[in-house]
Scaffold this motif. Structure first.
Motif, short mmCIF file in Angstrom:
data_model
loop_
_atom_site.label_atom_id
_atom_site.label_comp_id
_atom_site.label_asym_id
_atom_site.label_seq_id
_atom_site.Cartn_x
_atom_site.Cartn_y
_atom_site.Cartn_z
N ASP A 155 -6.35 -1.18 6.69
CA ASP A 155 -5.12 -1.42 7.42
C ASP A 155 -4.39 -2.61 6.82
O ASP A 155 -3.77 -3.40 7.52
N LEU A 170 -6.97 0.49 -0.21
CA LEU A 170 -5.62 0.53 0.35
C LEU A 170 -5.37 1.75 1.22
O LEU A 170 -4.58 1.69 2.17
N ARG A 171 -6.03 2.86 0.93
CA ARG A 171 -5.83 4.05 1.75
C ARG A 171 -6.74 4.05 2.97
O ARG A 171 -6.39 4.64 4.00
N GLY A 172 -7.86 3.40 2.87
CA GLY A 172 -8.83 3.46 3.96
C GLY A 172 -8.75 2.30 4.92
O GLY A 172 -9.36 2.32 5.99
N LEU A 222 1.74 2.35 -3.52
CA LEU A 222 0.65 2.54 -4.48
C LEU A 222 0.92 3.80 -5.32
O LEU A 222 1.19 4.87 -4.78
N VAL A 252 -7.89 2.30 -4.66
CA VAL A 252 -7.28 3.33 -3.82
C VAL A 252 -8.01 3.43 -2.48
O VAL A 252 -7.37 3.52 -1.42
N HIS A 253 -9.33 3.37 -2.49
CA HIS A 253 -10.08 3.43 -1.23
C HIS A 253 -9.79 2.23 -0.37
O HIS A 253 -9.70 2.34 0.86
N GLU A 312 -5.88 11.25 -9.09
CA GLU A 312 -6.00 12.08 -7.88
C GLU A 312 -7.10 13.12 -8.06
O GLU A 312 -7.84 13.42 -7.12
N PRO A 322 0.79 -1.24 0.00
CA PRO A 322 0.00 0.00 0.00
C PRO A 322 0.82 1.28 0.00
O PRO A 322 0.45 2.25 -0.66
N GLU A 323 1.95 1.28 0.70
CA GLU A 323 2.76 2.49 0.76
C GLU A 323 3.44 2.80 -0.58
O GLU A 323 3.96 3.91 -0.79
#
Length: 220
Positions: free
Chosen positions: A181, A177-179, A73, A174-175, A80, A70-71
């Protein structure tokens, strides 16, 4: 060349993934069923089913393995902008079967689908158990895109995604992996599409180590 392992009736175990064939890359075993017990054991072992209608169940563990941390991505500027504008309404686990069915729908350049009716039934059972998840993107009340996969601890095993509108599946990813854990997204095999999002390949042995590290840690 060798030959894949044939799963005997009542046999719930898989052979060591190091027995997987090099050609076709990762083919490990044939047969068995799609019971929750077998599927969960497979994913924890770095194995997944992939076959077409009319074939026996084929089990795979390719080497190397495509993964996305995820880091790492990669989100393009255009994506964006889509995220910032809130073009899509994003939900989790509200339309799991619909997402699977959309992923199974015929696509341009493809003769059929590997997402069989038996697979839809099996993964919906995993979803009811809390071991499979979906992400949905909505636009004007319609399902515009999404993705689904198996979720064990801090590992998300991505199975498939679809888009009916531009960037919808990428927004879902994106949601996720960003949202959440999650520490690792399994992409299974390398492709230009997943590489564009930041996916990389690692040795199967390293992938198995990461599964042992993260599958039993509570995550999203």
């Amino acid at each position: 060349m060798g030959a894949p392992y044939f799963i005997k009736p009542g046999d719930v175990d898989f052979p060591d993934v190091r027995r997987a064939l090099r050609e076709p890359d990762g083919l490990l075993a044939v047969g068995g069923d799609l019971s929750p017990r077998r599927l969960l054991r497979a994913y924890r072992s770095g194995i997944f089913p992939w076959y077409s209608e009319g074939q026996p169940i084929l089990w795979w563990s390719p080497d190397p393995r495509a993964v996305l941390f995820p880091e790492r991505l990669h989100v393009s500027r255009s994506l964006e902008k889509v995220l910032a504008k809130g073009v899509y309404t994003v939900t989790f686990d509200t339309a799991f079967q619909r997402v699977m069915e959309a992923c199974a729908a015929p696509r341009a350049g493809q003769a059929g689908t590997w997402i069989t009716e038996d697979m839809i039934t099996a993964y919906c059972t995993l979803h009811r158990m809390g071991a499979a998840r979906s992400v949905e993107c909505w636009r004007d009340g319609e399902l515009a895109g999404g993705m689904y996969g198996v979720a064990l601890g801090r590992v998300f095993f991505g199975e498939s995604m679809f888009s009916r509108r531009s960037n919808a599946s990428k927004v879902a990813l994106v949601h996720l992996l960003r949202g959440g854990d999650y520490a690792l997204l399994d992409c299974q095999v390398h492709s230009a599409h997943v590489a564009s999002l930041g996916a990389e390949t690692i040795a199967r042995a390293e992938f198995i180590k990461l599964l042992r590290q993260w599958c039993d840690i509570p995550g999203s």
